[in-house]
Design a protein around this motif. Structure first.
Motif, PDB file in Angstrom:
ATOM      1  N   ASP A 279       0.835  -1.200   0.000  1.00 37.49           N
ATOM      2  CA  ASP A 279       0.000   0.000   0.000  1.00 37.49           C
ATOM      3  C   ASP A 279       0.869   1.249   0.000  1.00 37.49           C
ATOM      4  OD1 ASP A 279      -2.012   1.817   0.145  1.00 37.49           O
ATOM      5  OD2 ASP A 279      -2.623   1.343   2.198  1.00 37.49           O
ATOM      6  N   THR A 280       0.855   1.967  -1.117  1.00 37.26           N
ATOM      7  CA  THR A 280       1.637   3.207  -1.224  1.00 37.26           C
ATOM      8  C   THR A 280       0.778   4.452  -1.022  1.00 37.26           C
ATOM      9  OG1 THR A 280       1.296   3.279  -3.627  1.00 37.26           O
ATOM     10  CG2 THR A 280       3.250   2.107  -2.816  1.00 37.26           C
ATOM     11  N   LYS A 281      -0.501   4.254  -0.722  1.00 35.00           N
ATOM     12  CA  LYS A 281      -1.393   5.392  -0.528  1.00 35.00           C
ATOM     13  C   LYS A 281      -0.911   6.251   0.633  1.00 35.00           C
ATOM     14  CE  LYS A 281      -6.277   6.602   0.076  1.00 35.00           C
ATOM     15  NZ  LYS A 281      -7.641   6.090   0.291  1.00 35.00           N
ATOM     16  N   GLY A 282      -0.782   7.533   0.375  1.00 40.48           N
ATOM     17  CA  GLY A 282      -0.358   8.456   1.414  1.00 40.48           C
ATOM     18  C   GLY A 282       1.142   8.559   1.592  1.00 40.48           C
ATOM     19  N   LEU A 283       1.903   7.742   0.847  1.00 42.34           N
ATOM     20  CA  LEU A 283       3.363   7.792   0.951  1.00 42.34           C
ATOM     21  C   LEU A 283       3.940   8.778  -0.062  1.00 42.34           C
ATOM     22  CD1 LEU A 283       4.278   3.994   1.258  1.00 42.34           C
ATOM     23  CD2 LEU A 283       4.144   5.693   3.090  1.00 42.34           C
ATOM     24  N   PRO A 284       5.065   9.387   0.257  1.00 38.39           N
ATOM     25  CA  PRO A 284       5.715  10.264  -0.720  1.00 38.39           C
ATOM     26  C   PRO A 284       6.135   9.466  -1.950  1.00 38.39           C
ATOM     27  CG  PRO A 284       6.641  10.581   1.480  1.00 38.39           C
ATOM     28  CD  PRO A 284       5.781   9.362   1.545  1.00 38.39           C
ATOM     29  N   LEU A 285       6.267  10.155  -3.069  1.00 37.98           N
ATOM     30  CA  LEU A 285       6.734   9.540  -4.297  1.00 37.98           C
ATOM     31  C   LEU A 285       8.231   9.245  -4.189  1.00 37.98           C
ATOM     32  CD1 LEU A 285       4.995   9.011  -6.830  1.00 37.98           C
ATOM     33  CD2 LEU A 285       6.022  11.044  -7.867  1.00 37.98           C
ATOM     34  N   LYS A 286       8.732   8.341  -5.011  1.00 38.74           N
ATOM     35  CA  LYS A 286      10.169   8.113  -5.067  1.00 38.74           C
ATOM     36  C   LYS A 286      10.851   9.307  -5.734  1.00 38.74           C
ATOM     37  CE  LYS A 286      10.025   3.055  -5.316  1.00 38.74           C
ATOM     38  NZ  LYS A 286      10.354   1.869  -6.130  1.00 38.74           N
ATOM     39  N   TYR A 287      12.065   9.603  -5.287  1.00 38.13           N
ATOM     40  CA  TYR A 287      12.822  10.709  -5.882  1.00 38.13           C
ATOM     41  C   TYR A 287      12.981  10.515  -7.387  1.00 38.13           C
ATOM     42  CZ  TYR A 287      14.256  13.098  -1.576  1.00 38.13           C
ATOM     43  OH  TYR A 287      14.267  13.830  -0.410  1.00 38.13           O
ATOM     44  N   GLN A 288      13.224   9.270  -7.822  1.00 36.55           N
ATOM     45  CA  GLN A 288      13.432   9.037  -9.250  1.00 36.55           C
ATOM     46  C   GLN A 288      12.185   9.415 -10.052  1.00 36.55           C
ATOM     47  OE1 GLN A 288      14.025   4.803  -8.482  1.00 36.55           O
ATOM     48  NE2 GLN A 288      12.413   4.308  -9.949  1.00 36.55           N
ATOM     49  N   ASP A 289      10.996   9.176  -9.474  1.00 36.65           N
ATOM     50  CA  ASP A 289       9.760   9.517 -10.180  1.00 36.65           C
ATOM     51  C   ASP A 289       9.509  11.021 -10.187  1.00 36.65           C
ATOM     52  OD1 ASP A 289       9.151   6.895 -10.879  1.00 36.65           O
ATOM     53  OD2 ASP A 289       8.135   6.504  -8.983  1.00 36.65           O
ATOM     54  N   VAL A 290       9.889  11.688  -9.114  1.00 41.71           N
ATOM     55  CA  VAL A 290       9.806  13.154  -9.107  1.00 41.71           C
ATOM     56  C   VAL A 290      10.684  13.715 -10.224  1.00 41.71           C
ATOM     57  CG1 VAL A 290      10.341  15.243  -7.797  1.00 41.71           C
ATOM     58  CG2 VAL A 290       9.247  13.299  -6.658  1.00 41.71           C
ATOM     59  N   PHE A 291      11.887  13.161 -10.361  1.00 41.20           N
ATOM     60  CA  PHE A 291      12.769  13.578 -11.457  1.00 41.20           C
ATOM     61  C   PHE A 291      12.116  13.321 -12.807  1.00 41.20           C
ATOM     62  CE2 PHE A 291      15.471  11.571 -14.690  1.00 41.20           C
ATOM     63  CZ  PHE A 291      16.122  12.697 -15.169  1.00 41.20           C
ATOM     64  N   GLY A 292      11.674  12.074 -13.035  1.00 40.16           N
ATOM     65  CA  GLY A 292      11.145  11.696 -14.337  1.00 40.16           C
ATOM     66  C   GLY A 292       9.914  12.483 -14.741  1.00 40.16           C
ATOM     67  N   LEU A 293       8.975  12.660 -13.810  1.00 36.78           N
ATOM     68  CA  LEU A 293       7.744  13.386 -14.113  1.00 36.78           C
ATOM     69  C   LEU A 293       8.000  14.880 -14.289  1.00 36.78           C
ATOM     70  CD1 LEU A 293       5.409  11.507 -11.606  1.00 36.78           C
ATOM     71  CD2 LEU A 293       5.427  11.281 -14.106  1.00 36.78           C
ATOM     72  N   THR A 294       8.899  15.428 -13.491  1.00 30.85           N
ATOM     73  CA  THR A 294       9.234  16.849 -13.627  1.00 30.85           C
ATOM     74  C   THR A 294       9.910  17.114 -14.963  1.00 30.85           C
ATOM     75  OG1 THR A 294       9.462  17.114 -11.230  1.00 30.85           O
ATOM     76  CG2 THR A 294      10.519  18.775 -12.620  1.00 30.85           C
ATOM     77  N   LEU A 295      10.774  16.203 -15.396  1.00 29.48           N
ATOM     78  CA  LEU A 295      11.465  16.397 -16.669  1.00 29.48           C
ATOM     79  C   LEU A 295      10.471  16.417 -17.828  1.00 29.48           C
ATOM     80  CD1 LEU A 295      14.374  16.771 -17.652  1.00 29.48           C
ATOM     81  CD2 LEU A 295      14.434  14.329 -18.167  1.00 29.48           C
ATOM     82  N   VAL A 296       9.473  15.557 -17.784  1.00 29.52           N
ATOM     83  CA  VAL A 296       8.437  15.563 -18.818  1.00 29.52           C
ATOM     84  C   VAL A 296       7.700  16.903 -18.815  1.00 29.52           C
ATOM     85  CG1 VAL A 296       6.231  14.553 -19.520  1.00 29.52           C
ATOM     86  CG2 VAL A 296       8.132  13.072 -18.856  1.00 29.52           C
ATOM     87  N   GLU A 297       7.358  17.381 -17.624  1.00 36.76           N
ATOM     88  CA  GLU A 297       6.655  18.664 -17.502  1.00 36.76           C
ATOM     89  C   GLU A 297       7.476  19.800 -18.099  1.00 36.76           C
ATOM     90  OE1 GLU A 297       4.661  21.424 -13.942  1.00 36.76           O
ATOM     91  OE2 GLU A 297       5.458  19.418 -13.496  1.00 36.76           O
ATOM     92  N   LEU A 298       8.774  19.807 -17.813  1.00 34.94           N
ATOM     93  CA  LEU A 298       9.650  20.851 -18.348  1.00 34.94           C
ATOM     94  C   LEU A 298       9.831  20.704 -19.857  1.00 34.94           C
ATOM     95  CD1 LEU A 298      12.397  20.820 -15.569  1.00 34.94           C
ATOM     96  CD2 LEU A 298      10.697  22.616 -15.950  1.00 34.94           C
ATOM     97  N   ALA A 299       9.935  19.470 -20.322  1.00 35.73           N
ATOM     98  CA  ALA A 299      10.169  19.231 -21.750  1.00 35.73           C
ATOM     99  C   ALA A 299       8.983  19.662 -22.605  1.00 35.73           C
ATOM    100  CB  ALA A 299      10.484  17.751 -21.983  1.00 35.73           C
ATOM    101  N   LYS A 300       7.795  19.684 -22.020  1.00 37.41           N
ATOM    102  CA  LYS A 300       6.603  20.104 -22.759  1.00 37.41           C
ATOM    103  C   LYS A 300       6.675  21.580 -23.166  1.00 37.41           C
ATOM    104  CE  LYS A 300       3.420  16.655 -20.883  1.00 37.41           C
ATOM    105  NZ  LYS A 300       2.276  16.379 -19.962  1.00 37.41           N
ATOM    106  N   SER A 301       7.378  22.364 -22.368  1.00 42.49           N
ATOM    107  CA  SER A 301       7.480  23.789 -22.683  1.00 42.49           C
ATOM    108  C   SER A 301       8.871  24.204 -23.132  1.00 42.49           C
ATOM    109  CB  SER A 301       7.071  24.628 -21.459  1.00 42.49           C
ATOM    110  OG  SER A 301       7.881  24.304 -20.340  1.00 42.49           O
ATOM    111  N   ASN A 302       9.799  23.266 -23.169  1.00 43.02           N
ATOM    112  CA  ASN A 302      11.170  23.572 -23.588  1.00 43.02           C
ATOM    113  C   ASN A 302      11.642  22.466 -24.536  1.00 43.02           C
ATOM    114  OD1 ASN A 302      13.893  24.087 -23.915  1.00 43.02           O
ATOM    115  ND2 ASN A 302      14.297  24.451 -21.755  1.00 43.02           N
TER     116      ASN A 302
END
Length: 592
Positions: A279-302
């Protein structure tokens, strides 16, 4: 737990007493034993299941330990360990004070070479073979077992290139299952795929072009074929190459169907392979996923953002960008040197390149980091996943040396976020107008904040943060150690808490000198806390600046001590290293 045949095997000598038919029953017992242990104790599963028959055949056909086996990486060496006297202790695999998850020379005479990083087996086995010739031991066999992902690495080619002009009695066994941790990539994979279906005219055989005798492909799950082939190969001198086809996860349906997930699946039902619910509900995300998802968000505008990883798209979470922007995200295979210089080449053309690489693997590209990136002052962003103590993978995988080996390189900026929001904002800042190379180090596993997707804020390079001020003693933390320090302070008595100031320095290089000068004026005692090597690390940087400024107070540096830390849970290893919450709390109490 083990079967009647396996129960009686304490060394390969016992194995060789069995008939060839009994070996097939043994393979089933060994496979079940691995599944049952890993299902509850966790570890690397698919690779070892895939080489059960190959492992048995090697120890049966060759006179180990007199004949020398070198396992590349070591993910696939569980069966080897079980057959070489470690069956009774195998349940301690990867645990504190237990056996290592990888081959280790001081653990067994059968572990001829320590391996944790890939592509070293051919060079090591060649070195052994040349040494045997010099000692007059011409009958000794030397066997390197290497995977199709590992053999694509530059170092493996270097070993093959040298071996082909040597007189070494070397056998390279290619365990070809078309996957490492993630699916194998590159032109060599395409060549091997052709070889599997019989496309191997001599003029196109790259192995024979390197002066090896090529044999195969052979079914790696057919014991009769393997034993017959090894029997013939033992009679042939010089460099030889055997192409063996296996299925990663063989014998467990779920592991065969999802080879990426079942490389190291965590806990699962041994009979069905079904993963146990977590059960990962309520747990923080993994650092690697924060990196990966943030990079996609940035790449959409850059559109100038590019992502690169050397064979770790899942582990680094670059997989998210590969799914959304496949033309701007590259898995280059197990080729760290190439990854870094590829990034440098792209940076010369005006792109912002995020090179996602584990801290322990960046060590393999140190010259490229200096020569191709830093000297030219190219704005490559190194996203160093698994920085600090990583846990059960042990000494070969801890990312504890990066601060020390990066800090001495001119032009390089080094940052260590203490939480996911800082990581997100550092990634945002890196793609704005970066003029120099930047290394951002972050730990394995989950972060500390459930909410992290806040609007981006630019980070001032070289700027630290005051988390709380104190009256007597300043604690300077870097990266995730901020959480340990904060928790330790909270455990103090109220009258003691007010004595301690806490500063999250964020940057190792450049240090926030203005903040440090204020700290030197205000406090007479400082403690630095880091999750990296204490020799030459963040604390050393503070000591150097304190000396430069003529600071007369006391500075105590906490960090990973000057020794290799073995496997165990991260909390256990932090305790051993003196940087756990309780260790820090004890230090604070002595100072009070």
């Amino acid at each position: 737990m083990s079967g009647k045949l396996l129960n009686n095997i304490n060394s390969p000598k016992d194995l060789r007493k069995l008939s060839p038919e009994e070996l097939k029953s043994l393979a089933g017992e060994l496979r079940k034993f691995i599944i049952d242990i890993v299902a509850t104790k966790e570890g690397h599963l698919g690779a070892s299941l895939g080489v059960v028959e190959l492992t048995i055949a090697l120890h049966y056909a060759f006179n180990t330990p007199e004949d020398l086996l070198v396992w590349d990486v070591g993910h696939q060496a569980y069966g080897h360990k079980i057959l070489t006297g470690r069956r009774e202790v195998f349940e301690t695999n990867r645990r504190l004070n237990g056996i290592s998850g990888f081959p280790k020379r001081d653990e067994s005479i059968y572990d001829t070479f320590g391996t944790g990083h890939s592509s070293t087996s051919i060079s090591a086995a060649l070195g052994m073979a040349i040494a045997s010739n010099l000692k007059g031991e011409t009958a000794k066999q030397h066997i390197a077992i290497i995977g199709d992902a590992s053999i694509a690495s530059g170092m493996a080619f270097e070993g093959l290139n040298h071996a082909g002009v040597s007189k070494a009695n070397l056998l390279v066994v290619l365990n070809d299952n078309a996957i490492g941790i993630d699916p194998s990539v590159g032109a060599l994979k395409q060549y091997l795929t052709k070889a599997k279906v019989g496309y191997k005219p001599s003029q196109d055989n790259i192995i024979e072009a390197l002066n090896f005798r090529y044999f195969g492909p052979v079914d790696g799950h057919d014991l009769d074929s393997l034993l017959e082939t090894f029997s013939e190969l033992k009679k042939i001198r010089g460099p030889k190459f055997l192409h063996v086809i296996t299925t990663k996860g063989k014998g467990l349906k779920k592991a065969e169907e999802d080879q990426v997930k079942y490389h190291a699946p965590g806990k699962f039902q041994p009979d069905t392979g079904e993963l146990l619910p977590y059960d990962t509900k309520g747990l923080p995300l993994k650092y690697q996923d924060v990196f990966g998802l943030t990079l996609v968000e940035l790449a959409k505008s850059n559109e100038k953002i590019i992502g690169i990883t050397p064979a770790m798209p899942t582990g680094s979470s670059l997989k998210y960008m590969m799914e959304v922007f496949p033309e701007r995200a590259f898995d280059v295979g197990i080729a760290e040197q190439h990854a870094v210089t590829l990034a440098a080449g792209m940076a010369t053309r005006g792109f912002t390149v995020f090179c996602a690489i584990y801290s322990t693997f960046l060590q393999r590209a140190y010259d490229q980091l200096i020569h191709d990136v830093a000297i030219q002052n190219l704005p490559v962003v190194f996203c160093l996943d698994r920085a600090g103590l990583v846990g059960e993978d042990g000494a070969t995988h801890h990312g504890v040396f990066d601060i020390a080996y990066l800090r001495c390189i001119p032009n390089l900026i080094i940052a260590a976020p203490s939480n996911e929001v800082q990581l997100r904002n550092l990634l945002y800042t890196a793609q704005l107008n970066l003029k120099s190379p930047l290394a951002i180090r972050y730990p394995r596993g989950r972060g500390v904040k459930v909410e992290w997707e806040f609007p981006f804020k630019e980070v001032e390079i070289g700027k630290g943060l005051c988390l709380n001020e104190g009256s007597k003693i300043a604690i300077l933390s870097i990266g995730p150690m901020a959480a340990n320090v904060s928790e330790a302070i909270q455990k103090l008595e109220a009258s003691e808490k007010e004595k301690f100031g806490h500063y999250d320095m964020v940057f190792v290089k450049p240090l926030d000198k203005k903040l440090l000068q204020n700290i030197f004026r205000r406090y007479k005692t400082l403690i630095t806390v880091e999750d990296g090597a204490v020799k030459g690390g963040f604390g050393t940087a503070v000591l150097e600046f304190a000396s430069e400024m003529g600071f007369k107070g006391k500075i105590k540096c906490l960090g990973v001590p000057d020794k290799f830390i073995e496997q165990g849970k991260v909390t256990e290893l932090q305790e051993i290293s003196g940087i756990s919450v309780e260790n820090i709390l004890a230090q604070l109490k002595t100072l009070v």
